[in-house]
Design a protein around this motif. Sequence first.
Motif, short mmCIF file in Angstrom:
data_model
loop_
_atom_site.label_atom_id
_atom_site.label_comp_id
_atom_site.label_asym_id
_atom_site.label_seq_id
_atom_site.Cartn_x
_atom_site.Cartn_y
_atom_site.Cartn_z
N CYS A 92 0.82 -1.22 0.00
CA CYS A 92 0.00 0.00 0.00
C CYS A 92 0.85 1.26 0.00
N CYS A 104 1.59 2.88 -6.11
CA CYS A 104 1.58 1.78 -5.15
C CYS A 104 1.55 0.45 -5.90
N ASP A 116 -5.73 3.71 -0.18
CA ASP A 116 -4.35 3.25 -0.19
C ASP A 116 -3.75 3.23 1.21
#
Length: 140
Positions: A92, A104, A116
Amino acid sequence: MVRLWYGQEAVGRVHGTRHVHAAQLVVMEQLLCQRLAPDWPEAYARVGHILTHTVRASSTVECMNSVRRMPQARHRHVSQGRLDLKRVFWNCRPFTHGKRRGACPYPLLGLRLPTDDWWALLQMDPEVLAQKLSTQEVMV
C-alpha cells in the motif's frame, strides 16, 4: 506458452548448432500450442506481455529479505499473519524512487482498493471490504 516464450528468447541469443536446436524446439512448442488451443496467439501475446514486464531481479529478493530480517532479529518465528500484515503495509506504500515513483504496487497489479491507507484497510469490516472488491472489474 512460457516455454515457447523462453525458447524464442533463446533463439535470438544463441548461435551455431544451439540456434538450430532452439529453433526446432520453438517450432515443436508452437505445434503443441496449436493443438491445445486454436486461439493460442492471443494467449501467447498476453503471456509474453506479462513475462516482458515482470521484474526478475535478485535485488528485489534481497530487498524483501532485508525487510523480513528485521522482525526475525527480534522474533525467532515470523507467523503467516505477521507476513500478511507486512505484505499489506508494503504493497500500500507508494514507491519513493525509480520509474514507478508515487505509484503503489497493488494498483500497478490491477487491484483497486477503497483506500491506499493500509491502516484504514485493516480497520474496515472484512465483509464490506470483500463486497467492494468483488463488485469491481480488474484493470488490465
